[in-house]
Design a protein around this motif. Structure first.
Motif, mmCIF file in Angstrom:
data_model
loop_
_atom_site.group_PDB
_atom_site.id
_atom_site.type_symbol
_atom_site.label_atom_id
_atom_site.label_comp_id
_atom_site.label_asym_id
_atom_site.label_seq_id
_atom_site.Cartn_x
_atom_site.Cartn_y
_atom_site.Cartn_z
ATOM 1 N N ILE A 188 0.847 -1.193 0.000
ATOM 2 C CA ILE A 188 0.000 0.000 0.000
ATOM 3 C C ILE A 188 0.881 1.242 0.000
ATOM 4 O O ILE A 188 1.870 1.316 0.741
ATOM 5 C CB ILE A 188 -0.933 0.015 1.236
ATOM 6 N N TYR A 189 0.507 2.225 -0.815
ATOM 7 C CA TYR A 189 1.227 3.500 -0.875
ATOM 8 C C TYR A 189 0.231 4.610 -0.534
ATOM 9 O O TYR A 189 -0.781 4.789 -1.231
ATOM 10 C CB TYR A 189 1.823 3.717 -2.264
ATOM 11 N N TRP A 219 3.948 7.270 1.884
ATOM 12 C CA TRP A 219 4.274 6.224 2.854
ATOM 13 C C TRP A 219 4.006 4.861 2.245
ATOM 14 O O TRP A 219 3.004 4.675 1.547
ATOM 15 C CB TRP A 219 3.426 6.384 4.132
ATOM 16 N N ARG A 220 4.892 3.908 2.527
ATOM 17 C CA ARG A 220 4.686 2.546 2.049
ATOM 18 C C ARG A 220 4.389 1.633 3.226
ATOM 19 O O ARG A 220 5.087 1.654 4.249
ATOM 20 C CB ARG A 220 5.917 2.027 1.309
ATOM 21 N N GLN A 221 3.343 0.831 3.082
ATOM 22 C CA GLN A 221 2.993 -0.222 4.049
ATOM 23 C C GLN A 221 3.208 -1.552 3.328
ATOM 24 O O GLN A 221 2.425 -1.923 2.451
ATOM 25 C CB GLN A 221 1.546 -0.084 4.513
ATOM 26 N N GLN A 222 4.294 -2.239 3.651
ATOM 27 C CA GLN A 222 4.657 -3.449 2.915
ATOM 28 C C GLN A 222 3.808 -4.639 3.362
ATOM 29 O O GLN A 222 3.561 -4.838 4.557
ATOM 30 C CB GLN A 222 6.140 -3.767 3.130
ATOM 31 N N GLN A 276 6.723 3.270 6.308
ATOM 32 C CA GLN A 276 8.062 3.623 5.820
ATOM 33 C C GLN A 276 7.951 4.749 4.800
ATOM 34 O O GLN A 276 7.010 4.785 4.020
ATOM 35 C CB GLN A 276 8.732 2.419 5.127
ATOM 36 N N SER A 277 8.920 5.657 4.823
ATOM 37 C CA SER A 277 8.958 6.710 3.805
ATOM 38 C C SER A 277 9.452 6.092 2.507
ATOM 39 O O SER A 277 10.541 5.505 2.461
ATOM 40 C CB SER A 277 9.891 7.843 4.243
ATOM 41 N N TRP A 278 8.664 6.215 1.452
ATOM 42 C CA TRP A 278 9.053 5.632 0.161
ATOM 43 C C TRP A 278 9.991 6.544 -0.614
ATOM 44 O O TRP A 278 10.839 6.084 -1.371
ATOM 45 C CB TRP A 278 7.791 5.357 -0.674
ATOM 46 N N LEU A 279 9.866 7.835 -0.426
ATOM 47 C CA LEU A 279 10.715 8.775 -1.142
ATOM 48 C C LEU A 279 12.150 8.685 -0.642
ATOM 49 O O LEU A 279 12.405 8.509 0.548
ATOM 50 C CB LEU A 279 10.215 10.213 -0.951
ATOM 51 N N ALA A 280 13.092 8.822 -1.566
ATOM 52 C CA ALA A 280 14.512 8.804 -1.201
ATOM 53 C C ALA A 280 14.846 10.037 -0.358
ATOM 54 O O ALA A 280 14.173 11.075 -0.442
ATOM 55 C CB ALA A 280 15.379 8.776 -2.457
ATOM 56 N N ASP A 281 15.899 9.910 0.468
ATOM 57 C CA ASP A 281 16.293 11.014 1.341
ATOM 58 C C ASP A 281 16.692 12.255 0.551
ATOM 59 O O ASP A 281 16.658 13.374 1.093
ATOM 60 C CB ASP A 281 17.467 10.580 2.236
#
Length: 593
Positions: free
Chosen positions: A441-442, A456-459, A469-474
């Motif tokens: 889920i995003y 946000w990613r919910q694996q 989790q943050s899906w975007l790169a730092d």
């Protein structure tokens, strides 16, 4: 003519055509030329599109016909070919404009600007079979063009095959200079010079006036004759001036009419080219139509513009050709279902397509509804007691996932059983939208007060979903997500902002994408749609009453116009079924792809 092959070059009023046919008699060949002359010059308008239609009609009438026809005006040339080939050499390169395809019977139309010094070689199949490309290059490089052309003619006549027809043209100063001597008439720059009128010096007789209050002047016979003479001279002078002024005005009017006619003729050619390129090179066609529209407005200042049939034809046709060039398709929505008939007061806020059904979320009533678009029926899958206060939804094969105050709720598409898989997380922030890919889920969240956003990613796990989790790169700037309205996922994540900007992220990193070819920017309430099975991107633009189709490389492809689109808020697409579905309040419509 031998072996039943006839060929001839025809030239008239800017049209040059080389024609060859399998016919046994010269009279039959003349019939072909006569038919070409009749169809093209007998048409109401001229141009590339008209010429293409003429050639298409002729190949249906005459079997084994090969034609390469060219029309020129100012710095434009249009070429229509069937069975022939056209090669060119310019200062910056050389190559085929229209390659020779021996087995092809399709009509090819091309148009473009003429480059001064450009050489064009056209011929039928027998011509290109009888010469080599090397000999053609050598011929066009010969400073004496006629000598180079004669060399090619010798090769054709000396070969085993007879009947080859070819032509060599060299363009100079926007006119043609060729072995056919088809130079255009020189442009004339007229300048009006007013005639100088020399008046004779007149010596009037001196009169000695008598003193006193009352004067009596008696005219002699001689004085009367002089008076009559000067009146006659003055009359002749005035008459001469009037005649000269009239002639000058007629000359100016003729010059103005000539300028108008010339500009209309150029405009006809451009419009014909725009018609011919509408389906082949839409971008070039649209650019030409923009030029044409400006020129039509300029020509409206001429009095004769109101009665000119050619100008009227162009005016009436611009909209239709522009529609083809822009891929604009006017359509009408077909009502699939009215959800208020399923449950009183039911309205949809988000809609997705999966497993051959439409899934609609009613956030006001917190209800999930499945719609069969073929049967035009609907079923309520879950209500507020199971879902809670719903916010948004997404689908994955076999599953519909709802984000609500309870968290993540999964509903099976098979048995309509629903269960909570993840508790609500305050860290999501202001939830705007969500999507699913590969079971994960995003969630598109954000902080309006901070002017930023986040994905946000919910694996997916065996029991539910992992932690946020943050899906975007730092390295990515979260403030770029400010104003994002919705999300679409096909492996990459696509985001549409309120200013009409489309963002693309791959593995958490922004990828530059240039959206090109749009005639209007997307409105503030637009929505983007795609999935991993869709080949295109779809943008619902209610403000402009359209659905725009884009390639995933960013290029505009086409658009669908319907007045009812301004009432819609959601979009889902079934490419396999060739349907676009639109959600507006309680109603769902479909329009054909």
């Amino acid at each position: 003519m031998e072996g039943g092959v006839w060929g001839q070059i025809f030239e008239r009023d800017g049209l040059i055509a080389l024609v060859s046919a399998e016919t046994e008699t010269i009279s039959a060949g003349r019939e072909v030329i006569s038919r070409l002359n009749e169809l093209y010059f007998g048409a109401e308008a001229r141009g590339l599109a008209i010429l293409k239609k003429v050639v298409e009609e002729m190949i249906n009438e005459f079997e084994g016909l090969q034609i390469v026809a060219m029309i020129t005006t100012d710095d434009y040339m249009g070429i229509v070919s069937v069975g022939g080939g056209v090669w060119t050499k310019k200062a910056d390169g050389e190559g085929w404009i229209i390659p020779l395809e021996a087995e092809s019977k399709s009509v090819v139309a091309m148009g473009g600007k003429i480059v001064p010094g450009q050489t064009i070689v056209a011929g039928d199949q027998a011509f290109w079979t009888g010469v080599t490309l090397g000999s053609v290059k050598a011929a066009v490089e010969d400073p004496d063009l006629e000598q180079g052309a004669e060399m090619l003619g010798t090769m054709i006549r000396g070969g085993q095959r007879m009947g080859g027809v070819g032509i060599v043209l060299r363009m100079q100063n926007n006119t043609q200079s060729s072995i056919l001597n088809t130079q255009k008439a020189p442009k004339l720059n007229f300048k009006v010079q007013w005639p100088k009128i020399h008046l004779p010096m007149i010596s009037l007789p001196k009169i000695n006036w008598p003193k006193g209050n009352t004067i009596y002047l008696a005219k002699s016979k001689e004085e009367k004759q002089k008076h009559t003479l000067w009146v006659g001279i003055l009359f002749l002078i005035i008459l001469t001036i009037l005649i000269v002024v009239g002639q000058v005005r007629r000359f100016e009017l003729a010059q103005k009419n000539s300028e108008f006619a010339k500009r209309v003729e150029t405009l006809k050619f451009k419009f014909g080219e725009a018609e011919g390129l509408a389906g082949i090179n839409p971008t070039r066609s649209r650019n030409l139509l923009t030029e044409i529209d400006k020129e039509v407005a300029s020509l409206s200042a001429f009095k004769q513009s109101k009665k000119d049939k050619d100008l009227a034809y162009i005016k009436s046709g611009i909209g239709e050709v522009l529609g083809i060039a822009t891929g604009t398709k006017k359509t009408t929505g077909d009502l699939v279902i009215d959800l208020s008939l399923v449950r009183d007061g039911m309205t949809g806020t988000k809609m997705v397509f999966g497993d051959d059904k439409l899934w609609v979320l009613d956030t006001l009533g917190s209800r999930l509804v499945s719609v069969d678009p073929v049967k035009k029926s609907a079923d309520v899958i879950a209500g507020k007691d199971i879902l809670g206060e719903s916010k948004t939804m997404a689908i994955y094969p076999g599953l519909t996932t709802i984000l609500s105050e309870k968290g993540i709720v999964e509903c099976s598409m098979l048995n309509a059983q629903c269960s909570i898989k993840l508790a609500f997380d305050e860290g999501w922030g202001n939830v705007i939208d969500m999507g699913m890919f590969a079971g994960n889920i995003y969630i598109l969240g954000g902080s309006p007060s901070a002017g930023s956003g986040q994905v946000w990613r919910q694996q997916k796990t065996d029991t539910g979903y992992g932690s946020r989790q943050s899906w975007l790169a730092d390295t990515e700037k979260i403030d770029e997500l400010s104003g994002v309205q919705n999300i679409a996922i096909d492996g990459s994540i696509w985001l549409l902002k309120s200013d009409g900007q489309i963002l693309k992220y791959v593995r958490g990193v922004k990828e530059n994408i240039n959206i090109s070819g749009l005639d209007l920017v997307f409105g503030s309430n637009s929505r983007i749609y795609t999935d991993d099975e869709a080949e295109k991107l779809y943008v619902l633009d209610p403000g402009n009453k359209r659905v725009v189709v884009l390639k995933k490389t960013g290029e505009y492809e086409n658009q669908y116009l319907w007045d009812g689109i301004d009432q819609t808020t959601g979009i889902a697409v079934d490419e396999k079924g060739n349907k676009i579905y639109l959600l507006g309040g309680s109603k769902i419509w479909s329009i054909p792809l």
